[in-house]
Design a protein around this motif. Structure first.
Motif, short mmCIF file in Angstrom:
data_model
loop_
_atom_site.label_atom_id
_atom_site.label_comp_id
_atom_site.label_asym_id
_atom_site.label_seq_id
_atom_site.Cartn_x
_atom_site.Cartn_y
_atom_site.Cartn_z
N ASN A 81 9.30 -10.54 7.56
CA ASN A 81 7.98 -10.30 6.98
C ASN A 81 7.28 -9.24 7.82
OD1 ASN A 81 8.59 -12.33 5.21
ND2 ASN A 81 6.91 -13.67 5.79
N LYS A 82 6.75 -8.22 7.17
CA LYS A 82 6.16 -7.10 7.90
C LYS A 82 5.11 -6.44 7.03
CE LYS A 82 8.47 -3.15 7.64
NZ LYS A 82 9.50 -2.13 7.85
N SER A 83 4.46 -5.42 7.57
CA SER A 83 3.48 -4.63 6.82
C SER A 83 3.90 -3.18 6.79
CB SER A 83 2.09 -4.73 7.46
OG SER A 83 1.55 -6.02 7.31
N TYR A 84 3.80 -2.58 5.62
CA TYR A 84 3.95 -1.14 5.48
C TYR A 84 2.57 -0.49 5.55
CZ TYR A 84 8.82 -1.43 3.89
OH TYR A 84 10.18 -1.64 3.80
N VAL A 85 2.54 0.75 6.02
CA VAL A 85 1.32 1.54 6.01
C VAL A 85 1.36 2.44 4.77
CG1 VAL A 85 -0.15 3.18 7.23
CG2 VAL A 85 1.23 1.53 8.52
N ARG A 86 0.46 2.20 3.84
CA ARG A 86 0.42 2.99 2.62
C ARG A 86 -0.21 4.36 2.88
NH1 ARG A 86 -1.32 -1.51 -1.98
NH2 ARG A 86 0.81 -1.89 -2.71
N SER A 87 -0.13 5.22 1.87
CA SER A 87 -0.63 6.59 2.03
C SER A 87 -2.13 6.64 2.29
CB SER A 87 -0.30 7.41 0.78
OG SER A 87 -0.83 6.79 -0.39
N GLY A 115 -3.65 4.54 4.22
CA GLY A 115 -3.87 3.92 5.52
C GLY A 115 -3.95 2.41 5.49
N LYS A 116 -3.99 1.81 4.29
CA LYS A 116 -4.07 0.36 4.18
C LYS A 116 -2.69 -0.27 4.37
CE LYS A 116 -8.09 0.40 1.11
NZ LYS A 116 -8.64 0.00 -0.21
#
Length: 235
Positions: free
Chosen positions: A75-81, A83-84
């Motif tokens: 489980n992780k987080s991506y950084v969207r274009s 910045g969120k």
């Protein structure tokens, strides 16, 4: 596998990388998750689109798959274009056709926005927001201690310590968009006040490694506890 944490309307996405974690192919659903075009992704290292506080774990799991060939779930987080951050669950496996090089294939499922995030990531998000807003220094610490750019430097140090094991004076100046010569003087002033420590001297002050002093970690941690997240030691 079903879970109340998965987003029920988001499609399952797939991505193919080499063993170093460089994108070889991504599908439309994956592009939608990151809110990025395919041309922005293919040929780039996947780790650079991962939340900075989770990049070390990302790289460690790629190394684990390379060495053992075992599948992993993360489980992780991506950084969207914009910045969120977008929470996902990745399931990665090593594949081979027996002729060409081995590859990594990853199945990506979006998690609900309400899926809990860790303390470290919560503090990272809070500090990033404060850096953008440039607020709170007087209420927390008084106008003198972190007047002007010293507050930005304090928050940037916290953010950079979350993102990696070392940070230089040059890194701090780039993060805060402060002129290097002025930034070096401010860092030295904060070292003299006991808020920052020089961890390793470089050939110049600009490439010297800096760490937050325990006192500043404690003070910022207490402040973050009231503004978005509980205290946490980043380094």
């Amino acid at each position: 596998m079903t879970s109340p944490f998965f987003d029920p309307v988001a499609p399952m996405a797939h991505v193919l990388t080499d063993l170093a974690g460089t994108y070889l192919s991504v599908d439309d659903a994956y592009c939608e998750i990151l809110r990025r075009d395919r041309c922005e992704l293919v040929g780039k290292a996947a780790v650079q689109f991962t939340s900075p506080v989770e990049q070390a774990r990302h790289l460690a799991l790629i190394e684990q798959m390379r060495e053992t060939g075992e599948s992993v779930t993360l489980n992780k987080s991506y950084v969207r274009s914009d910045g969120k951050l977008k929470r996902v669950q990745n399931h990665g496996s090593v594949i081979s056709d027996g002729i060409g090089p081995r590859r990594l294939i990853v199945t990506v499922r979006s998690l609900r926005d309400a899926t809990p995030i860790g303390t470290l990531e919560s503090n990272f998000i809070t500090v990033s927001r404060m850096l953008r807003a440039r607020r709170g220094r007087e209420a927390a610490f008084g106008a003198d201690r972190f007047a002007g750019s010293r507050w930005d430097i304090a928050l940037a140090c916290y953010k950079l310590e979350c993102a990696g094991p070392h940070m230089t004076v040059g890194d701090i100046c780039r993060e805060t968009a402060i002129d290097v010569s002025r930034g070096m003087l401010l860092v030295l002033e904060m070292v003299a006040r006991g808020d920052l420590d020089i961890e390793r001297a470089g050939q110049t002050l600009e490439d010297s490694s800096i760490r937050m002093a325990p006192r500043l970690q404690q003070d910022l941690g207490a402040y973050l506890a009231h503004h978005g997240g509980p205290p946490s030691r980043c380094g």
